[in-house]
Enzyme design. Structure first.
Site, mmCIF file in Angstrom:
data_model
loop_
_atom_site.group_PDB
_atom_site.id
_atom_site.type_symbol
_atom_site.label_atom_id
_atom_site.label_comp_id
_atom_site.label_asym_id
_atom_site.label_seq_id
_atom_site.Cartn_x
_atom_site.Cartn_y
_atom_site.Cartn_z
ATOM 1 N N GLN A 91 38.300 31.739 54.586
ATOM 2 C CA GLN A 91 39.046 32.151 55.785
ATOM 3 C C GLN A 91 40.496 32.518 55.471
ATOM 4 O O GLN A 91 41.262 32.813 56.375
ATOM 5 C CB GLN A 91 38.963 31.077 56.865
ATOM 6 C CG GLN A 91 39.694 29.783 56.581
ATOM 7 C CD GLN A 91 39.389 28.721 57.630
ATOM 8 O OE1 GLN A 91 38.318 28.132 57.658
ATOM 9 N NE2 GLN A 91 40.347 28.483 58.514
ATOM 10 N N MET A 141 40.939 21.041 57.982
ATOM 11 C CA MET A 141 41.269 21.416 56.605
ATOM 12 C C MET A 141 42.233 20.382 56.026
ATOM 13 O O MET A 141 42.965 20.665 55.068
ATOM 14 C CB MET A 141 41.875 22.821 56.558
ATOM 15 C CG MET A 141 40.882 23.880 57.039
ATOM 16 S SD MET A 141 41.164 25.525 56.363
ATOM 17 C CE MET A 141 42.795 25.865 56.965
ATOM 18 N N GLY A 142 42.257 19.195 56.632
ATOM 19 C CA GLY A 142 43.123 18.130 56.124
ATOM 20 C C GLY A 142 44.574 18.333 56.527
ATOM 21 O O GLY A 142 44.866 19.064 57.472
ATOM 22 N N VAL A 170 48.747 19.493 70.899
ATOM 23 C CA VAL A 170 49.748 18.420 70.847
ATOM 24 C C VAL A 170 51.058 19.041 70.340
ATOM 25 O O VAL A 170 51.052 19.825 69.390
ATOM 26 C CB VAL A 170 49.295 17.280 69.918
ATOM 27 C CG1 VAL A 170 50.361 16.191 69.827
ATOM 28 C CG2 VAL A 170 47.976 16.697 70.414
ATOM 29 N N LEU A 209 46.336 16.087 57.911
ATOM 30 C CA LEU A 209 46.151 15.656 59.302
ATOM 31 C C LEU A 209 47.484 15.319 59.963
ATOM 32 O O LEU A 209 48.365 14.711 59.361
ATOM 33 C CB LEU A 209 45.241 14.415 59.336
ATOM 34 C CG LEU A 209 43.855 14.594 58.690
ATOM 35 C CD1 LEU A 209 43.044 13.297 58.827
ATOM 36 C CD2 LEU A 209 43.088 15.768 59.295
ATOM 37 N N HIS A 210 47.615 15.735 61.210
ATOM 38 C CA HIS A 210 48.796 15.401 62.015
ATOM 39 C C HIS A 210 48.313 14.869 63.358
ATOM 40 O O HIS A 210 47.100 14.743 63.592
ATOM 41 C CB HIS A 210 49.727 16.608 62.158
ATOM 42 C CG HIS A 210 49.034 17.853 62.644
ATOM 43 N ND1 HIS A 210 48.433 17.955 63.882
ATOM 44 C CD2 HIS A 210 48.831 19.046 62.033
ATOM 45 C CE1 HIS A 210 47.914 19.152 64.024
ATOM 46 N NE2 HIS A 210 48.124 19.835 62.907
ATOM 47 N N SER A 250 51.276 21.759 63.677
ATOM 48 C CA SER A 250 50.443 22.573 62.787
ATOM 49 C C SER A 250 50.674 22.082 61.365
ATOM 50 O O SER A 250 51.796 21.688 61.010
ATOM 51 C CB SER A 250 50.877 24.040 62.893
ATOM 52 O OG SER A 250 50.443 24.761 61.758
ATOM 53 N N SER A 251 49.617 22.129 60.565
ATOM 54 C CA SER A 251 49.770 21.714 59.163
ATOM 55 C C SER A 251 50.758 22.627 58.451
ATOM 56 O O SER A 251 51.347 22.253 57.439
ATOM 57 C CB SER A 251 48.426 21.764 58.447
ATOM 58 O OG SER A 251 47.501 20.955 59.127
ATOM 59 N N HIS A 300 45.345 16.520 65.074
ATOM 60 C CA HIS A 300 44.013 16.131 64.577
ATOM 61 C C HIS A 300 43.658 14.728 65.064
ATOM 62 O O HIS A 300 42.513 14.461 65.429
ATOM 63 C CB HIS A 300 43.992 16.108 63.039
ATOM 64 C CG HIS A 300 44.236 17.431 62.391
ATOM 65 N ND1 HIS A 300 45.373 17.688 61.658
ATOM 66 C CD2 HIS A 300 43.484 18.558 62.350
ATOM 67 C CE1 HIS A 300 45.313 18.927 61.179
ATOM 68 N NE2 HIS A 300 44.183 19.476 61.594
#
Ligand code: PAF
Length: 295
Positions: A58, A27-28, A173, A30-31, A182-183, A34
């Site tokens: 969702q 869902m973008g 990670v 990014l970290h 987490s985003s 990802h």
């Protein structure tokens, strides 16, 4: 790198793409978590494809869909640096065109935990993942263990619908202090971030106790609750469950998984850790009857 924003553009890109195609659905925002998935997809496939789509179905009505981070230019730059071949980043109408009327419902592993606290969430995930895997012609798809229940739901979905794709999972990670990436961590204040560490600490406590020989699951769960409550976090659930079905357990007989979800103000975090199976007990040496020596 090709950036496809419509199904037509994606099809054109895929028509010339060598197989196997490795897909990382995201869902973008990014970290490093990802990027670990993307590196693996890049290394194992002829074509590496990333999807970036904040999937409205969702999110529950009161959740963070509208404020979910969407740093698309930064995400595209990270994909480019990671040698991704294709990014598919469709608008909502491409994923849910007029007349769209199908929902994929996975029972079993979606029933409890996140399923209870976020009713309907996994229907949205299963529906979008099924569609993304088909649209991208994925041979392999890469998911992080951070969303462990989601991973089990996707595995069930792929097995039950006989989708021709291998699901590859990658370890969570973490920051050096243990916080799972987490985003949603961007929502945490410095103080909340410190408090949030109690979640991974609690999971490690359960794993440590199991390692030391504790087999009683309620004891493991109580130990986790104590760590999290001491830090002032609100608990949605903190459990040790079967690693595949995610059903509750009473006693540790084989491998298991500790799962947790906590809330700090308006922020909700989830995390999980494997619980090692009990070590086989070494049989105590039997006392042999003394050898008789006949004179
Ligand atoms: O894990 C996520 O980011 C999402 O749930 C997924 C799998 C991309 C589906 O929207």
């Amino acid at each position: 790198m090709i950036v496809a924003r419509s199904r037509a553009e994606l099809n054109t890109a895929l028509d010339g793409a060598p197989r196997p195609i490795g897909v990382v659905p995201t869902m973008g925002a990014l970290h490093e978590g990802h990027l670990a998935l993307i590196r693996r997809a890049r290394a194992e496939n002829a074509t590496a494809l990333v999807t970036i789509f904040v999937n409205p179905t969702q999110f529950l009505p009161h959740e963070d869909f509208s404020r979910y981070p969407r740093p698309i230019e930064r995400d595209l730059a990270l994909c480019e640096q990671s040698a991704v071949d294709i990014v598919f980043t469709p608008p909502v109408e491409e994923m849910y065109p007029p007349g769209f009327a199908t929902t994929v419902v996975v029972q079993g592993p979606s029933r409890r935990w996140e399923g209870e606290h976020r009713p309907g969430h996994f229907n949205g995930v299963a529906t979008v993942v099924a569609r993304l895997l088909n649209l991208t012609r994925a041979d392999r798809a890469y998911f992080g263990e951070k969303d462990y229940q989601q991973l089990q739901v996707v595995r069930r979905l792929v097995a039950d619908l006989a989708l021709p794709v291998d699901i590859v999972s990658c370890e969570t990670v973490r920051d050096p202090d243990g916080l799972a990436l987490s985003s949603r961590n961007v929502y945490l204040s410095e103080e909340q971030r410190e408090q949030a560490l109690a979640l991974s600490r609690a999971l490690r406590t359960a794993a440590g106790l199991a390692e030391a020989g504790e087999r009683d699951i309620p004891t493991l769960e109580a130990a986790m609750r104590e760590v999290v409550e001491r830090a002032g976090l609100e608990i949605d659930y903190l459990v040790v469950v079967d690693p595949e079905t995610l059903e509750p357990l009473q006693r540790l007989e084989g491998a298991a998984r500790a799962l947790g979800a906590v809330r700090l103000g308006t922020v909700r975090l989830i995390d999980n850790l494997p619980i090692p199976p009990p070590r086989p007990t070494v049989p105590s040496p039997t006392l042999e009857s003394p050898t008789r020596v006949s004179s």
